[in-house]
Scaffold this motif. Structure first.
Motif, short mmCIF file in Angstrom:
data_model
loop_
_atom_site.label_atom_id
_atom_site.label_comp_id
_atom_site.label_asym_id
_atom_site.label_seq_id
_atom_site.Cartn_x
_atom_site.Cartn_y
_atom_site.Cartn_z
N ILE A 138 23.17 -9.86 2.62
CA ILE A 138 22.54 -8.55 2.48
C ILE A 138 21.02 -8.64 2.39
O ILE A 138 20.48 -9.59 1.83
CB ILE A 138 23.10 -7.77 1.25
N MET A 139 20.34 -7.65 2.99
CA MET A 139 18.88 -7.67 3.05
C MET A 139 18.31 -6.28 2.84
O MET A 139 18.92 -5.28 3.25
CB MET A 139 18.41 -8.15 4.43
N ALA A 140 17.11 -6.23 2.27
CA ALA A 140 16.43 -4.95 2.11
C ALA A 140 14.94 -5.25 1.86
O ALA A 140 14.59 -6.38 1.53
CB ALA A 140 16.99 -4.16 0.93
N MET B 191 7.45 -5.22 2.17
CA MET B 191 7.32 -3.85 2.65
C MET B 191 6.44 -3.83 3.89
O MET B 191 5.35 -4.39 3.89
CB MET B 191 6.63 -2.98 1.59
N GLY B 192 6.90 -3.18 4.93
CA GLY B 192 6.06 -3.07 6.13
C GLY B 192 6.05 -4.32 6.99
O GLY B 192 5.31 -4.40 7.95
N LEU C 222 -2.41 -7.13 -6.49
CA LEU C 222 -2.03 -6.26 -7.62
C LEU C 222 -1.03 -5.21 -7.17
O LEU C 222 -0.09 -4.88 -7.89
CB LEU C 222 -3.28 -5.57 -8.18
N TYR C 223 -1.21 -4.69 -5.96
CA TYR C 223 -0.30 -3.68 -5.43
C TYR C 223 1.11 -4.25 -5.31
O TYR C 223 2.07 -3.63 -5.77
CB TYR C 223 -0.82 -3.21 -4.08
N TYR C 224 1.25 -5.43 -4.71
CA TYR C 224 2.58 -6.03 -4.57
C TYR C 224 3.16 -6.37 -5.93
O TYR C 224 4.37 -6.28 -6.14
CB TYR C 224 2.51 -7.28 -3.69
N LEU C 225 2.29 -6.76 -6.88
CA LEU C 225 2.76 -7.04 -8.23
C LEU C 225 3.33 -5.77 -8.84
O LEU C 225 4.41 -5.77 -9.43
CB LEU C 225 1.58 -7.54 -9.08
#
Lengths: 392, 319, 306
Positions: free
Chosen positions: A165-167, A196-197, B126-129
């Protein structure tokens, strides 16, 4: 000097925007994302709202209707500002829409706190189904966890083991996989979170292949999904490991991946091929009005949102001041929903069916694949968070 | 010495802003109170950035980080039941200053595009944290259970009172920045910006001045973050996103870098323009649907033709 | 950990690195030679992807589509330079950042107006899809190998142009002393336009190559823009060699980090901690890398072309 110009423009705008004297008119605010990459979703929702208004002859609940669209730009604080604008400047009677959970969590309490109805048509964060439930909040969609829970149930029943599973690594991604694991009783080979992205999934695909899973289940919304699906296909994995997903493949992303999507499974509350009169009318007229395109579930839920409001206003015979009456009417879900008959839980989240969909070849050669219902996974499924809601 | 036209305009603006709450109440348009309060909060953040960018020549692409830190200070303390405004806001300022010190110690040694990139890198980290810490909501963010309490002195839940608090802080920071810039410290900073080699030749190293300015600027922005979260009653790691930093930079540049009035003009122009282009019913649909295109064109035009920003259109102290 | 997987991931890292180099090369060229911070480079990459997709759909011939898309990107670049960017060379970086950001907004909306906001369908020709058997039972997508090949060819071409041709000499001279070169009778304005057009073509080439494997939609430039900036900063702005080295380093670190960080952490931390820390750390890895590089070499790894 310029500031004076702005001040003049501001004063003029304030004057123009001042509300007309109270009359029998209903104002509905609809917030979605109209700019940026997710603008396609917002456009689909807006199209569906317009279609709903057409079907009602531009009179929701029999009253002259003014619809005001707002763009949250995918940002919670902009969403809050737009909602404030709608309530304080435009004096809307209903605020509706909202795609994203984080925007919804910022906006919904704001709206209900001001005594206005919030009719969500997509985001379903568990807080709003549980401890933050509110009598003025209704949603025509689902609770976020239900869709992956349905997938987990199906895959367990199908006897699938060794699932990969991945997300993406953000709140919704984690929620999706948590929901899946709640109902999936088989063996999970690995649980992978990506950035993300992220655009390039070669590394993850190589890792996946090395583990030899029996099936792969993913959650990749928007552009991430398109990229993942294309690269999964290009790596030749479609034939090797069947792909299951939630909120990854829909009528908006199919045109971008085309045959690469064939054979993919999704779970959902609705599909264009769901057989009931309201849905046939909705899908048929949508295709006619918007150049042969199919609507997505975002649109279907938004269409239902307007119809829900319509049913409530009719029930109180246009008396918009009778909020208690409208709440009672909405709780009955007494309208022809495009998903068929459903009821509301005490937390104002729908209790509805969940279906397994599959992307199959389109009606003619060279046509895009279409999603078709394969079977019903859950009948009248209630969400898991209702017990935390203190409403009756 | 008679104040320059620009100072009159700034004073006039502040007076105009002060008049908004009674005006809005009279016209029954409470929305504009909220809108202008948001403008002023971003003006405070832009003012803090102007100190290092406009006067110090340090183009920090990571300034949004302090908005986030200030907001999270208030949010996290509130999460644990601590709603005392004095404590929350002090922590917001203090934490931002500390982080600015840490980031600055490494970044201020670099210059030019490298400074831009390294500040950007730290913000992204910091954002990813922020996204990954689930207790505080991850990227779903956190709701603020209650606004900062000030032991009965001021009730921030009252829109007008909150508005005046923000206005007062804005005016204070504008004044402080002006004093700082005119002092020896400020002159050293500006000297280092215009010709670093000469500054060193004269005998002082720009590094401690730049670092000090960086820390002060971060602390000011942290307070803006605390104000912002009180305004939205909600915070997400989005507050720290690099595109947010970009918006702050545009406010400073649009308004006119190295001017006192610039940040306020820039914040007002950008935010009001955004709101106007999207929602003004007198504009044709083609404009409101694709408002970002027109905003882009306006930005390019301003840069190409209004060299000193909006404040540059009004004669200043030395012109 | 089996050897084939490591080999495969190394190849993946190389492929990602070369892709990043293709995108970064144009940007570092423009910045190094003309001292122009061009945030709209991502927009030119997007234009290349859209043009490539469009021409392939229209003509059905991939080589023709590539040629047309390259020409189109170069044209868009030249027009943008003449209309919007000419006056920016003299200005400071802040103004350039603002103006080119305005261009990003403009191009994103323009593309949305022409092709809609939803991602469009982009694909590669039949003869380029499919796999190649590399030694040891490793099967790799052909198209990715094509990208690596083209990327390396471009790197060689750039090196040759800049170091060995008259044009390259003019570019380097113009970078170090613009007025002098102009005084010697060289048309500096034309030179800059040519260089910018060239940079735009490079961005467009990257876009049309990766479009089919990534998502072609408005705003696709912003997704890779930060990574590209990280690449050129690590490599040293203005240095093609630096862009190449930086791109490979970033590609490798990012790929290997995403693949092996979590399992590696799991050997020292508990599985749940590794599960949480792994992805978070992997996201931050390239920024950490950049911070470390800048701490030791504040101007990047390689010096600029001049």
């Amino acid at each position: 000097m310029l500031r004076t110009v702005y001040a003049c423009i501001l004063a003029a705008a304030m004057a123009i925007a001042a509300p007309a004297s109270a009359q029998q008119k209903v104002k509905i605010g609809f917030i979605t994302t109209l700019s940026g990459p997710a603008g396609a979703i917002g456009a689909d929702m807006k199209n569906s709202v317009e279609l709903a208004l057409d079907h009602l002859n531009r009179k929701v609940g029999g009253l002259e209707t003014e619809i005001i669209y707002g763009d949250d730009q995918f940002k919670p604080d902009v969403g809050v500002q737009v909602a404030d604008e709608m309530m304080k400047r435009d004096k809307v009677n209903f605020v509706s829409g909202i795609i994203w959970s984080n925007v919804m969590l910022a906006v919904a309490p704001r709206v209900t706190g001001a005594g206005t109805f919030m009719i969500g048509t997509n985001a379903g964060p568990h807080e709003l189904a549980g401890e933050m439930c509110n009598e003025l909040f209704f949603t025509t969609s689902w609770q976020n966890d239900q869709t992956p829970e349905a997938m987990g149930k199906y895959m367990t029943d199908a006897g699938l083991n060794d699932v990969y599973i991945m997300a993406p690594n953000y709140a919704a991604g984690k929620d999706m996989l948590t929901g899946f694991k709640r109902t999936f009783k088989g063996r999970i080979v690995d649980e992978v979170y990506t950035r993300m992205g992220q655009t390039d999934y070669q590394a993850e695909i190589s890792q996946l292949r090395a583990k030899h899973p029996k099936a792969v289940m993913v959650f990749y919304p928007g552009g991430m999904g398109i990229q993942f699906m294309k690269q999964y296909s290009e790596a030749g994995l479609r034939g090797q490991f069947p792909l299951y997903s939630v909120f990854t493949l829909d009528e908006l992303s199919i045109p971008a991946v085309k045959h690469a999507a064939l054979g993919q499974y999704e779970t959902r509350i609705w599909s264009p091929d769901l057989k009931n009169p309201a849905n046939e009318k909705y899908v048929g007229d949508y295709k006619k009005k918007y150049g042969g395109k199919l609507p997505s579930f975002y649109g279907a839920q938004s269409y239902d949102g307007i119809m829900l409001i319509d049913s409530a206003i009719r029930a109180v015979k246009g008396n918009l001041a009778d909020k208690k009456g409208m709440i009672a009417a909405m709780s009955k879900a007494n309208f022809n929903s495009v998903r068929g008959k459903f009821t509301y839980g005490h937390n104002h989240f729908p209790i509805e069916n969940f279906y397994l969909l599959r992307a199959v070849a389109g009606p003619s050669a060279g046509a895009d694949p279409v999603m078709e219902i394969q079977k019903t996974v859950f009948t009248n499924y209630k969400d898991t968070y209702g017990s935390a809601c203190k409403m009756k | 010495m008679r104040p320059a036209p620009r100072t009159w305009v700034l004073a006039g603006l502040l007076l105009l802003l002060a008049a908004v709450p009674p005006l809005a109440a009279w016209l029954d348009q409470p929305f504009y109170l909220d809108l202008l309060r948001r403008v002023m909060i971003f003006a405070i953040a832009a003012t803090s950035l102007n100190l290092i960018l406009g006067y110090g020549g340090m183009v920090s692409f990571g300034h949004a980080a302090y908005l986030g830190i200030g907001a999270y200070a208030v949010g996290v303390l509130g999460f644990y039941g601590i709603h005392d405004g004095w404590l929350q806001w002090s922590v917001a300022i203090g934490a931002s200053a500390l982080v600015a010190l840490a980031i600055g110690a490494v970044s201020v040694r670099t210059s030019g595009i490298y400074f831009i990139m390294i500040t950007l890198a730290f913000t992204q980290m910091l954002y990813y944290l922020g996204i990954s810490i689930e207790e505080y909501g991850g990227d779903d963010g956190m709701r603020l259970a209650s606004r900062s309490q000030f032991s009965g002195l001021i009730d921030l839940a009252d829109p007008a009172a909150f508005y005046y608090v923000v206005l007062a802080i804005l005016a204070l920071f504008l004044y402080l920045t002006r004093r700082l810039v005119d002092s020896r410290f400020g002159r050293a900073l500006q000297a280092a910006r215009s010709n670093e080699a000469r500054a060193r030749a004269i005998g002082f190293s720009p590094y401690p001045y730049r670092l000090a300015a960086f820390v002060i600027s971060g602390a000011m922005c942290g307070l803006a973050g605390a104000l912002l979260v009180n305004h939205t009653l909600y915070l997400t790691p989005e507050f720290m996103n690099w595109t947010r930093s970009g918006e702050l930079m545009f406010m400073v540049i649009l308004g006119g870098i190295g001017t006192t009035a610039g940040p306020l003009l820039g914040a007002a122009a950008l935010l009001l323009l955004e709101d106007l282009l999207q929602g003004w019913s007198l504009l044709p649909k083609a404009v409101t649907e694709h408002w970002q295109l027109y905003l882009g064109v306006i930005l390019v035009l301003v840069v190409l033709h209004a060299k000193r920003g909006l404040a540059g259109l009004i004669p200043g102290k030395n012109e | 950990m089996n050897l084939i997987l490591i080999a495969e991931q190394t190849l993946n890292g190389l492929q990602l690195g070369v892709t990043l180099f293709l995108i970064a090369a144009g940007l570092t060229l423009v910045f190094g030679i003309m001292n122009l911070v061009n945030l709209a480079h991502g927009a030119l990459y997007m234009v290349g992807a859209y043009l490539g997709t469009f021409f392939f759909q229209q003509t059905g011939s991939w080589p023709l589509a590539v040629a047309l898309a390259l020409a189109g990107s170069m044209l868009v670049g030249v027009v943008t330079e003449v209309v919007a960017l000419r006056t920016l060379y003299e200005r400071d970086h802040l103004d350039q950042v603002l103006a080119t950001f305005g261009l990003i907004l403009f191009f994103n909306e323009l593309v949305a107006m022409l092709w809609g906001r939803a991602a469009i369908f982009s694909t590669i020709p039949e003869y380029l899809s499919g796999h190649v058997q590399i030694a040891g039972g490793l099967s790799y997508p052909l198209y990715r190998l094509v990208i690596i090949g083209i990327g390396l060819a471009v790197a060689l071409l750039l090196w040759w142009v800049v170091a060995r041709t008259r044009l390259g000499m003019l570019i380097r001279a113009g970078a170090s002393n613009r007025p002098m070169v102009a005084a010697l009778g060289v048309n500096i304005r034309l030179l800059y336009t040519v260089v910018f057009g060239f940079g735009a073509a490079l961005a467009g080439l990257a876009g049309l190559l990766v479009g089919p494997v990534y998502s072609v939609q408005p705003g696709m430039g912003e997704l890779i823009l930060i990574q590209v900036f990280v690449v050129i900063v690590i490599g040293g702005i203005g240095s093609i060699r630096g862009a190449f080295a930086g791109a490979l380093i970033v590609g490798m670190v990012d790929t290997l980090g995403r693949a092996f960080l979590k399992p590696t952490l799991a050997t020292v931390l508990s599985p749940t901690a590794a599960d949480a820390a792994g992805p978070a750390l992997a996201s931050m890895l390239i920024y950490l890398l950049m911070a470390v590089v800048l701490a030791f070499r504040p101007a990047g790894l390689f010096r600029a072309v001049r």
